[in-house]
Design an enzyme around this catalytic site. Structure first.
Site, PDB file in Angstrom:
ATOM      1  N   ARG A  56      20.164 -37.025 -14.007  1.00 49.32           N
ATOM      2  CA  ARG A  56      19.132 -36.274 -14.751  1.00 49.32           C
ATOM      3  C   ARG A  56      18.390 -37.563 -15.434  1.00 49.32           C
ATOM      4  NH1 ARG A  56      15.398 -34.527 -17.508  1.00 49.32           N
ATOM      5  NH2 ARG A  56      15.318 -32.494 -18.522  1.00 49.32           N
ATOM      6  N   GLU A  64       9.934 -26.628 -14.016  1.00 47.28           N
ATOM      7  CA  GLU A  64      11.074 -26.092 -13.023  1.00 47.28           C
ATOM      8  C   GLU A  64      10.621 -25.848 -11.658  1.00 47.28           C
ATOM      9  OE1 GLU A  64      14.368 -25.767 -14.028  1.00 47.28           O
ATOM     10  OE2 GLU A  64      13.854 -26.865 -15.693  1.00 47.28           O
ATOM     11  N   ARG A 105      25.838 -34.437 -15.260  1.00 49.40           N
ATOM     12  CA  ARG A 105      24.830 -35.434 -14.504  1.00 49.40           C
ATOM     13  C   ARG A 105      24.801 -36.718 -15.550  1.00 49.40           C
ATOM     14  NH1 ARG A 105      19.789 -31.468 -14.330  1.00 49.40           N
ATOM     15  NH2 ARG A 105      20.501 -31.271 -16.242  1.00 49.40           N
TER      16      ARG A 105
END
Length: 181
Positions: A56, A64, A105
């Site tokens: 990330r 998004e 992540r």
């Protein structure tokens, strides 16, 4: 008394700077080839030994993209994802990582040339400086680059009143939970 206040203020400022600087130092680093771009702020990378790592991006939050029928993408999500692909897809890059997020992540800066991917995306108007939580924005330059892109109406800032991804996710989550009942 006035001198004492100035000294205390200077000390407090120095402590604040050292804490901010300590937060910005990466905890681990690695090099890997970007093998997949999931969206505008998430990639998969593969190290020489074959290990796959989901990363990330630190400092930014991108619009998004649509993942399911309930979780629809937001305007500029696809363009942001494409911008990230052009910057890193298939390339060996250096990752400077700070932590793992709640999805496990690695949260990392990706170095490209003499800049970072986060800085590049912010300057192109393809991501917000991540202000969802103060600890997410470690690099103040990203905030400055976002403000410059916004003032120039570059990328998503050409849109009328773009919605930050952290607000979009809350709205979509509320709508999805209503739809599931």
């Amino acid at each position: 008394m006035n001198i004492l206040i100035r000294v205390l203020c200077a000390l407090a400022f120095g402590v604040a700077l050292s804490v901010a600087h300590a937060k910005s130092e990466p905890k681990w680093e690695f090099s890997a080839r970007v093998s997949f771009v999931d969206d505008g702020d998430t990639v998969w990378a593969r190290k020489d030994n074959g290990e796959r790592i989901k990363v990330r991006l630190a400092n930014v939050d991108a619009p998004e993209t649509g993942h399911t029928p309930c979780k629809k993408g937001q305007p500029w999500g696809d363009q942001s994802s494409e911008a990230l692909k052009k910057l890193v897809m298939g390339k060996w890059v250096n990752f400077q990582c700070f932590e793992k997020d709640r999805f496990h992540r690695s949260v990392c800066d990706i170095q490209i040339g003499d800049t970072t991917v986060a800085r590049e995306l912010a300057s192109r108007g393809m991501a917000w400086a991540n202000r969802a939580d103060p600890r997410y924005l470690r690099d103040p330059v990203v905030g400055r680059l976002e403000r410059e892109a916004r003032a120039s109406k570059v990328g998503l800032w050409a849109s009328e009143s773009p919605i930050p991804p952290w607000e979009w996710r809350k709205t979509v989550a509320a709508a999805c939970s209503r739809d599931s009942h």
